[in-house]
Design a protein around this motif. Structure first.
Motif, mmCIF file in Angstrom:
data_model
loop_
_atom_site.group_PDB
_atom_site.id
_atom_site.type_symbol
_atom_site.label_atom_id
_atom_site.label_comp_id
_atom_site.label_asym_id
_atom_site.label_seq_id
_atom_site.Cartn_x
_atom_site.Cartn_y
_atom_site.Cartn_z
ATOM 1 N N THR A 1 0.837 -1.196 0.000
ATOM 2 C CA THR A 1 0.000 0.000 0.000
ATOM 3 C C THR A 1 0.872 1.247 0.000
ATOM 4 N N SER A 2 2.163 1.066 0.211
ATOM 5 C CA SER A 2 3.168 2.127 0.203
ATOM 6 C C SER A 2 4.527 1.443 0.186
ATOM 7 N N PRO A 3 5.543 2.072 -0.424
ATOM 8 C CA PRO A 3 6.887 1.482 -0.405
ATOM 9 C C PRO A 3 7.677 1.851 0.854
ATOM 10 N N GLU A 4 6.996 2.353 1.875
ATOM 11 C CA GLU A 4 7.650 2.903 3.065
ATOM 12 C C GLU A 4 8.617 1.944 3.744
ATOM 13 N N TYR A 5 8.174 0.716 4.020
ATOM 14 C CA TYR A 5 9.008 -0.181 4.824
ATOM 15 C C TYR A 5 10.317 -0.543 4.118
ATOM 16 N N PRO A 6 10.296 -0.986 2.861
ATOM 17 C CA PRO A 6 11.583 -1.296 2.215
ATOM 18 C C PRO A 6 12.447 -0.064 1.991
ATOM 19 N N MET A 7 11.842 1.100 1.784
ATOM 20 C CA MET A 7 12.648 2.310 1.618
ATOM 21 C C MET A 7 13.378 2.652 2.923
ATOM 22 N N LYS A 8 12.732 2.415 4.052
ATOM 23 C CA LYS A 8 13.395 2.653 5.330
ATOM 24 C C LYS A 8 14.533 1.653 5.555
ATOM 25 N N ARG A 9 14.379 0.446 5.045
ATOM 26 C CA ARG A 9 15.480 -0.521 5.134
ATOM 27 C C ARG A 9 16.674 -0.046 4.302
ATOM 28 N N LEU A 10 16.415 0.593 3.168
ATOM 29 C CA LEU A 10 17.504 1.165 2.370
ATOM 30 C C LEU A 10 18.190 2.307 3.119
ATOM 31 N N LEU A 11 17.402 3.134 3.789
ATOM 32 C CA LEU A 11 17.984 4.218 4.578
ATOM 33 C C LEU A 11 18.908 3.662 5.661
ATOM 34 N N ALA A 12 18.454 2.583 6.325
ATOM 35 C CA ALA A 12 19.276 1.966 7.369
ATOM 36 C C ALA A 12 20.550 1.364 6.791
ATOM 37 N N ALA A 13 20.500 0.975 5.513
ATOM 38 C CA ALA A 13 21.672 0.398 4.852
ATOM 39 C C ALA A 13 22.631 1.462 4.327
ATOM 40 N N GLY A 14 22.272 2.754 4.497
ATOM 41 C CA GLY A 14 23.187 3.818 4.108
ATOM 42 C C GLY A 14 22.931 4.437 2.757
ATOM 43 N N SER A 15 21.702 4.373 2.268
ATOM 44 C CA SER A 15 21.388 4.882 0.928
ATOM 45 C C SER A 15 21.531 6.390 0.798
ATOM 46 N N GLY A 16 21.337 7.131 1.893
ATOM 47 C CA GLY A 16 21.229 8.578 1.785
ATOM 48 C C GLY A 16 19.842 8.954 1.290
ATOM 49 N N PRO A 17 19.624 10.195 0.847
ATOM 50 C CA PRO A 17 18.290 10.623 0.415
ATOM 51 C C PRO A 17 17.815 9.825 -0.797
ATOM 52 N N ILE A 18 16.551 9.378 -0.743
ATOM 53 C CA ILE A 18 16.011 8.510 -1.808
ATOM 54 C C ILE A 18 14.583 8.929 -2.149
ATOM 55 N N TRP A 19 14.210 8.605 -3.409
ATOM 56 C CA TRP A 19 12.830 8.816 -3.827
ATOM 57 C C TRP A 19 12.394 7.671 -4.719
ATOM 58 N N GLN A 20 11.080 7.493 -4.821
ATOM 59 C CA GLN A 20 10.520 6.422 -5.650
ATOM 60 C C GLN A 20 9.144 6.843 -6.137
ATOM 61 N N LEU A 21 8.866 6.531 -7.403
ATOM 62 C CA LEU A 21 7.526 6.695 -7.953
ATOM 63 C C LEU A 21 7.072 5.307 -8.382
ATOM 64 N N CYS A 22 6.006 4.811 -7.764
ATOM 65 C CA CYS A 22 5.612 3.424 -8.028
ATOM 66 C C CYS A 22 4.102 3.267 -7.941
ATOM 67 N N LYS A 23 3.637 2.124 -8.426
ATOM 68 C CA LYS A 23 2.241 1.742 -8.253
ATOM 69 C C LYS A 23 2.058 1.158 -6.858
ATOM 70 N N VAL A 24 0.988 1.554 -6.190
ATOM 71 C CA VAL A 24 0.621 0.964 -4.914
ATOM 72 C C VAL A 24 -0.840 0.519 -4.999
ATOM 73 N N PHE A 25 -1.261 -0.310 -4.039
ATOM 74 C CA PHE A 25 -2.544 -0.995 -4.162
ATOM 75 C C PHE A 25 -3.292 -0.956 -2.828
ATOM 76 N N ARG A 26 -4.543 -0.518 -2.873
ATOM 77 C CA ARG A 26 -5.361 -0.470 -1.668
ATOM 78 C C ARG A 26 -6.748 -1.026 -1.966
ATOM 79 N N ASN A 27 -7.062 -2.102 -1.291
ATOM 80 C CA ASN A 27 -8.331 -2.781 -1.516
ATOM 81 C C ASN A 27 -9.491 -1.941 -0.987
ATOM 82 N N GLY A 28 -10.586 -1.958 -1.733
ATOM 83 C CA GLY A 28 -11.796 -1.288 -1.287
ATOM 84 C C GLY A 28 -11.868 0.187 -1.612
ATOM 85 N N GLU A 29 -10.803 0.780 -2.145
ATOM 86 C CA GLU A 29 -10.793 2.215 -2.411
ATOM 87 C C GLU A 29 -11.049 2.474 -3.896
ATOM 88 N N SER A 30 -12.220 2.994 -4.197
ATOM 89 C CA SER A 30 -12.576 3.277 -5.585
ATOM 90 C C SER A 30 -13.573 4.425 -5.606
#
Length: 319
Positions: A72-101
């Motif tokens: 529903t968001s790329p938040e968790y894996p992006m935070k794992r990248l931050l912990a691995a030393g990525s520095g500032p990061i951005w992402q544009l991706c498809k996310v999915f939320r059931n029931g929202e239309s």
């Protein structure tokens, strides 16, 4: 129009491409790294208000299915990248939320998310305002506290008023007949009575500490401790949600447990917790601010569209 045809015009899709190109230029000019993380995860989002799509991976040749969740968001894996030393990061991706239309929602939509080590939420608000203002050619966003908006629009002091008073206001102003928690009444009043009035760009910050989600709690944004969180509204529509990110692994685990309990009390399915995120926090994630922004809604505003399916190639009913 025949069902096979796109829901958006080709002209609108060209306008969408131009907005995405502006976004890419914005981050390239600031030397922020573009990343790409998995859409499928072993863990689901913790937010009790969100419902992920689940799917089963079946090993070739047979075996027990392994359940995965569309993010529903790329938040968790992006935070794992931050912990691995990525520095500032951005992402544009498809996310999915059931029931929202609906007019502003599609079950599959595009999200822009970025994280800035060393920023607090106020500095990130500056950057959000700069990005959105450049794309929409609009005035700088007004900044106002959550409690101040309740006092301004509804003449309610949310720091002092009782839950009974909030319920009375919710029933009278919104016509709601059920029972809600204190936060439930606040969210109902905000969404029905305050949000539609936020026509000019408005950054709302200092949310109640009980609505912190994955944000830190700070002392200095309001008269009482509050969530270091902000939301951006334009034309009465929520566009972005940002945090001074929680970095304490023990507090993260406690909030995961609280979300599970809330799901149980609401009769909702209990979903797996992302222990990999907790491990990353224990390894050490830098102090940072992060924000998620709805790209389809941004394009709607940029092009003057009334519905989300007018700015995506194929809306849910044509996918």
């Amino acid at each position: 129009m025949q069902q096979w045809q796109p829901s958006a015009s080709i002209e609108a899709l060209r306008g969408r491409a131009a907005v995405i190109d502006r976004i890419r230029q914005f981050f390239a000019a600031r030397d922020v790294l573009e990343v790409d993380t998995p859409a499928l995860s072993v863990a689901a989002v913790s937010d009790p208000q969100l419902f992920p799509f689940a799917t089963a991976f079946v090993p070739d040749g047979g075996g027990e299915p392994v359940w995965r969740y569309l993010h529903t968001s790329p938040e968790y894996p992006m935070k794992r990248l931050l912990a691995a030393g990525s520095g500032p990061i951005w992402q544009l991706c498809k996310v999915f939320r059931n029931g929202e239309s609906g007019g502003r929602h599609n079950p599959e939509f595009s999200m822009l998310e970025w994280y800035r080590p060393g920023f607090d939420h106020h500095r990130l608000m500056d950057e959000v305002d700069e990005l959105v203002g450049g794309i929409l050619a609009c005035v700088p966003a007004r900044r106002v506290g959550y409690a101040a908006l309740f006092a301004e629009v509804l003449e309610l002091d949310i720091h002092c008023c009782s839950e009974e008073e909030l319920a009375r206001q919710g029933r009278e102003r919104c016509g709601f007949v059920g029972e809600l928690s204190r936060d439930g009444w606040l969210e109902l009043l905000f969404s029905h009575c305050i949000e539609p009035s936020l026509i000019e760009p408005t950054l709302v910050y200092a949310f109640p500490a009980s609505q912190a989600a994955l944000a830190m709690i700070v002392e200095h944004d309001d008269a009482v401790p509050s969530a270091a969180r902000f939301e951006l509204f334009v034309q009465g529509m929520e566009l972005a949600n940002g945090y001074l990110e929680l970095t304490d692994p023990d507090e993260q685990s406690r909030r995961f447990s609280a979300d599970i309990q809330q799901r149980k009390e609401a009769g909702k399915a209990v979903l797996p917790v992302d222990e990999l995120l907790v491990q990353a926090l224990r390894a050490g994630m830098p102090s940072c601010a992060g924000v998620a922004l709805g790209v389809d809604r941004l394009v709607m505003l940029a092009l003057g569209a009334e519905r989300i399916d007018q700015v995506i190639a194929f809306g849910f009913d044509r996918a």
